[in-house]
Design an enzyme around this catalytic site. Structure first.
Site, PDB file in Angstrom:
ATOM      1  N   HIS A  14      66.118  55.345  55.858  1.00 60.53           N
ATOM      2  CA  HIS A  14      66.379  54.036  56.451  1.00 60.53           C
ATOM      3  C   HIS A  14      66.864  53.119  55.340  1.00 60.53           C
ATOM      4  O   HIS A  14      66.109  52.821  54.402  1.00 60.53           O
ATOM      5  CB  HIS A  14      65.123  53.470  57.101  1.00 60.53           C
ATOM      6  CG  HIS A  14      65.340  52.092  57.670  1.00 60.53           C
ATOM      7  ND1 HIS A  14      66.357  51.816  58.554  1.00 60.53           N
ATOM      8  CD2 HIS A  14      64.695  50.919  57.456  1.00 60.53           C
ATOM      9  CE1 HIS A  14      66.319  50.532  58.863  1.00 60.53           C
ATOM     10  NE2 HIS A  14      65.328  49.961  58.210  1.00 60.53           N
ATOM     11  N   ASP A  16      67.946  49.719  54.130  1.00 61.00           N
ATOM     12  CA  ASP A  16      68.118  48.269  54.078  1.00 61.00           C
ATOM     13  C   ASP A  16      69.015  47.981  52.877  1.00 61.00           C
ATOM     14  O   ASP A  16      68.635  48.255  51.733  1.00 61.00           O
ATOM     15  CB  ASP A  16      66.769  47.579  53.888  1.00 61.00           C
ATOM     16  CG  ASP A  16      65.771  47.971  54.961  1.00 61.00           C
ATOM     17  OD1 ASP A  16      66.011  47.653  56.128  1.00 61.00           O
ATOM     18  OD2 ASP A  16      64.758  48.614  54.622  1.00 61.00           O
ATOM     19  N   ASP A 126      64.269  49.884  63.132  1.00 61.12           N
ATOM     20  CA  ASP A 126      63.371  48.838  62.655  1.00 61.12           C
ATOM     21  C   ASP A 126      63.792  47.469  63.154  1.00 61.12           C
ATOM     22  O   ASP A 126      63.456  46.449  62.560  1.00 61.12           O
ATOM     23  CB  ASP A 126      63.331  48.851  61.125  1.00 61.12           C
ATOM     24  CG  ASP A 126      62.124  48.108  60.565  1.00 61.12           C
ATOM     25  OD1 ASP A 126      61.173  47.863  61.324  1.00 61.12           O
ATOM     26  OD2 ASP A 126      62.139  47.762  59.370  1.00 61.12           O
ATOM     27  N   HIS A 352      68.622  43.345  59.628  1.00 63.05           N
ATOM     28  CA  HIS A 352      67.395  42.663  60.012  1.00 63.05           C
ATOM     29  C   HIS A 352      66.650  42.044  58.834  1.00 63.05           C
ATOM     30  O   HIS A 352      65.911  41.081  59.027  1.00 63.05           O
ATOM     31  CB  HIS A 352      66.474  43.606  60.792  1.00 63.05           C
ATOM     32  CG  HIS A 352      66.264  44.929  60.150  1.00 63.05           C
ATOM     33  ND1 HIS A 352      67.067  46.011  60.420  1.00 63.05           N
ATOM     34  CD2 HIS A 352      65.369  45.356  59.249  1.00 63.05           C
ATOM     35  CE1 HIS A 352      66.650  47.053  59.716  1.00 63.05           C
ATOM     36  NE2 HIS A 352      65.632  46.684  58.991  1.00 63.05           N
TER      37      HIS A 352
END
Length: 914
Positions: A14, A16, A126, A352
């Site tokens: 994941h 980010d 997420d 996000h």
């Protein structure tokens, strides 16, 4: 244990882009990850595949540093060992506009196709809550599933769950949107890292798998178990094939497969046919939880970012794209390459952990630069499009007022006819420096220009009330396409006036002229919207300001009076960027009863404005216990810190503006903030009898209960909004529109008060460690803008929703030449109607060159969409959000279209331009 089960192990990370480290620090780790992945794929055929987190920007970021590895990367993608798309970035769904979500999907698909096949996986691992229209977006993009980690509470087999839309016994479920679209939902009930760092050692693996298999079986509806091998910024597990072989030896009756999402979805879909999956409906906001882990208050962290995002989105999708489309119809260029660059730059702020304002300070400083870069491109597109348009507008009707008549156009790029106050700057006359005159002579001539005797007229020759501000001697320059820059000196003025009944997606022309005898209709008498210093009134509204700065608002058509509006509320905040936490036992402070300064600052026939000032002593910060609790990683609901006894002055300047033809009251709040660890809201008691309210969301006016679920323990029940929130009863309603203020709450105070967050100031990131964020305290000058729109109780049919959407969109004005032209002085290329439809976008498709127009139905009942155009075209067709041609529409002509639109349907119509 099920003897026939399959354990699907999917390798991923994941990613980010930026979060607890600045972008480039994460970037370094990304390069290391992909380097190791490419090596592993080439060295070990048993390492089957890897999922690039659903976002194609990973490819861009990697090749920016490793361009020489493009061929290697592309080969593995085409061979089906690296899965990419469908998004450009993993966005926050609630804080990004509907069209931004669509562009994100469009760009992700386009970029993925360059390298290979697009993953048909609706990936939201997420995302901080999910909007209700996502199933329809997925369905229109040909995606039949959605994977997500938040929004629904898994209950397991020991619970009996009714299909109330918020819970599921299984990790597999059906998710239904408000229009009826359904997708297979996969909830990461054990999170998207439940198969992370699988042991190779048999003893360790036995402990690992005994627990992991049990956890998965607790929620799985089928014998197909999902294990996500990866986590946030997780390095590649290079010994995964060995770990899988160990697991297979330990559990011979379970098939351990290094899998991928497509294979897993296919297996689950086949196995779940007879399992009676729960159906969840609409928004997934963790409604049936205790309310402490929703991350909803990211909607108010670093409000300045949300405001910059609102401006950037509106300028791109609601101004630049429509203007460039209209310019394209009349010989101009539609700069697809610039739009893609501007959108990508803006979308890079939409992950996000970025747009949510929940990262370290360095991340958000870089975001400000990206917002500026995207906006500058959009402004350049707008300028170029306006130049094409103004050069084609026929302003010769003003020539009878003399050669020194100064035409201008006011452009409305919203989906409805519009009336409102606009401003435009005009060059009264210019002297180019190429003329070679001494600068002092040039300056003297400009200063001597006579401005007297001029008035503003519309295309009918009727004088329009106008305020003129002499901007004096000004410097400017042209940047011609075929020669060097051309500097000039000019005499500049600024005109402010009401532009009335400007057609949707069109314009109305005006001119500043010398009023000649026998021509035009001069104004007579003084008109004011003021009655003393504390009452503003027009045909629709009456505003009475009280001594403490609060005000009563009367909706004259219905006779409904709303009282005690505009009071400020201030509380402490000992939470973090993710979640608000008011100190236990604290009583909120308000400006009710606090004497305010009140003065008139504008009094014209078209608008009146009153300024209200407060100097308010509030606590300077939290007490010293807060930092100790932060450093000790005390979970924020359990903190005991209070506010300090020391105080500072919070200086507030509030401006109320009422326009002559306005149906709403504009509020501008200017905040000089020197306090820390606090939240500032403005309160709007509605005193309306309603158990639910409506909030603007992604392609939807979501209906939400005013009271939270019984499980909800958090004293705060704040929620997300896009353009507005509305409370209504039969015959009366109040909508509060905003610009980039994405958090509100309906207070449980007996008055159904709408509380809008203007500012939230905290000193730490939160989540998994101690990350100080002093810039999240938002010190200094802050602003907020809202529009109050009372109505007759139906926010859609009354036009209040349309007014709230128009509030998001800036007017565009420009000076024109005195000239004949091919376009009328008042013009729109498209005319449409649809009782409950809202226009969402107008743009040109890059592949087909066709005009694409999108609407959504704001209500659950079908409506009829009527569209007319005088644009030469090859026919209408219905498309989808990816702008694929789906069906030609038999409308009988190329000038008009009748199209039924289902309840809550998102509909895209293409017009072939040949």
């Amino acid at each position: 244990m099920n003897k026939q089960q399959t354990a699907h192990i999917i390798s991923h990370t994941h990613w980010d882009r930026e979060w607890y480290l600045p972008y480039e620090r994460h970037h370094i780790r990304l390069v290391q990850l992909v380097d190791s992945l490419l090596d592993k794929l080439e060295q070990d055929p048993d390492f089957k595949s890897f999922f690039f987190d659903g976002q194609t920007i990973i490819i861009e970021d990697y090749l920016q540093v490793r361009p020489g590895n493009r061929e290697r990367l592309e080969r593995h993608i085409r061979e089906g060992r690296i899965f990419i798309g469908p998004w450009y970035i993993l966005q926050d769904a609630f804080l990004t506009s509907p069209e931004a979500n669509v562009r994100n999907l469009q760009i992700g698909h386009k970029d993925a196709r360059v390298y290979g096949e697009v993953s048909r996986i609706g990936y939201f691992p997420d995302t901080f809550g999910l909007t209700g229209q996502i199933p329809q977006l997925m369905a229109q993009a040909g995606i039949t599933n959605a994977f997500f980690g938040r929004g629904v509470k898994p209950t397991g087999f020991n619970n009996t769950v009714s299909d109330d839309g918020y819970e599921s016994s299984f990790s597999e479920l059906l998710w239904e949107g408000p229009d009826g679209s359904k997708v297979l939902g996969i909830l990461f009930a054990n999170w998207y890292s439940n198969g992370n760092e699988i042991p190779v050692d048999p003893a360790e693996a036995k402990v690992f798998w005994d627990r992991k298999l049990s956890d998965a079986e607790r929620f799985a509806a089928t014998d197909q178990l999902l294990f996500m091998n990866g986590c946030d910024h997780q390095p590649l597990q290079t010994d995964l094939p060995e770990a899988i072989r160990t697991a297979q030896r330990l559990y011979p009756q379970t098939a351990f497969v290094h899998s991928n999402f497509a294979d897993y979805v296919g297996a689950v879909a086949a196995a779940a046919l007879d399992r009676g999956l729960s159906t969840v409906k609409g928004e997934l906001r963790s409604q049936r939880t205790d309310g402490w882990g929703t991350l909803v208050n990211t909607a108010s962290a670093r409000v300045y970012l949300k405001q910059m995002n609102q401006r950037g989105q509106a300028l791109l999708e609601k101004v630049a794209e429509p203007l460039a489309s209209i310019a394209r119809l009349h010989g101009g260029e539609y700069p697809h390459h610039l739009f893609t660059y501007a959108w990508k730059t803006l979308l890079q702020n939409h992950p996000h952990d970025s747009i949510c304002g929940c990262s370290v300070d360095e991340v958000h400083r870089e975001m400000v630069t990206r917002f500026d870069k995207s906006r500058h491109i959009a402004e350049g597109i707008v300028e170029g499009s306006m130049q094409t348009i103004t050069q084609a507008v026929d302003t010769s009707l003003f020539s009878g007022f003399g050669e020194d008549a100064l035409p201008l156009v006011a452009v409305n790029t919203s989906g409805w006819s519009r009336t409102g106050t606009v401003s435009v700057e005009l060059d009264v006359t210019r002297l180019y420096l190429r003329e070679g005159l001494p600068l002092e002579v040039t300056a003297s001539r400009m200063k001597a220009v006579d401005l007297d005797g001029r008035v503003l007229i519309n295309e009918r020759g009727t004088e329009v009330p106008c305020t003129v501000e002499d901007l004096g001697l000004s410097f400017g320059y042209d940047l011609p396409d075929d020669r060097f820059r051309q500097p000039y000196m000019c005499r500049k003025v600024k005109l402010t006036f009401e532009a009335a009944d400007v057609p949707a997606l069109g314009w109305r022309s005006y001119a500043w002229v010398r009023l000649q005898e026998g021509k035009g209709s001069p104004l007579t008498g003084k008109v004011s919207l003021l009655q003393g210093e504390q009452v503003l009134e027009n045909a629709n509204l009456r505003v009475e300001i009280m001594a403490d700065g609060s005000f009563a608002l009367t909706h004259k058509p219905s006779g409904k009076v709303y009282r005690d509006l505009g009071i400020y509320e201030n509380t402490g905040d000992i939470g973090n960027e993710y979640m608000f936490r008011q100190p236990a036992g604290e009583t909120p402070l308000t400006t009710q009863g606090l004497a305010a300064g009140i003065r008139v600052i504008e009094d014209t026939p078209y608008r009146a404005s009153v300024e209200i000032t407060h100097e308010w002593a509030i606590p300077a910060a939290a007490d010293s216990l807060l930092e100790d609790e932060q450093r000790s990683l005390v979970y924020y609901p359990e903190r005991q810190a209070q506010r300090s006894t020391a105080t500072v002055l919070l200086k507030l300047h509030t401006v109320l503006r009422l326009e002559q033809g306005g149906k709403g009251l504009k509020i501008e709040s200017f905040i000089s903030n020197t306090a820390k660890d606090h939240r500032l809201r403005m309160l709007f008691p509605t005193d309306l009898a309603a158990s639910t309210h409506r909030a603007d969301s992604m392609f939807e006016l979501a209906e939400r209960p005013n009271e939270p679920a019984p499980e909800w323990l958090n004293p705060s029940n704040t929620q997300h909004q896009q353009s507005f929130v509305d409370v209504a009863e039969a015959g009366a309603g109040l909508a509060v529109a905003n610009l980039g203020l994405n958090e509100y709450e309906i207070l449980r105070d007996g008055r159904n008060t709408i509380a809008v967050t203007l500012l939230r100031c905290v000193g730490e990131m939160g989540d998994w460690g101690w990350f100080p964020t002093p810039e999240a305290q938002c010190q200094g000058e802050q602003t907020a803008e809202m529009l109050l729109i009372p109505h007759d109780g139906d926010v859609v049919s009354s036009g209040a929703a349309a007014g709230a959407y128009q509030f998001q969109i800036p007017w565009i004005t420009a000076q024109a030449e005195l000239q004949p032209g091919t376009l009328s002085a008042v013009y729109s290329p498209l005319r449409w109607s649809g009782k409950t439809a809202a226009l969402s976008s107008l743009k040109v498709n890059e592949d087909s060159g066709d005009l694409l127009i999108r609407w959504f139905n704001m209500e659950g009942k079908p409506c009829e969409l009527h569209l007319e155009t005088d644009i030469p075209n090859t026919g209408f067709y219905k498309s989808n959000i990816l702008e694929d041609k789906s069906a030609l529409l038999d409308c009988g002509s190329s000038v008009a279209l009748e199209l039924p639109v289902g309840g809550h349907e998102i509909v895209t119509v293409g017009i072939g331009l040949g």
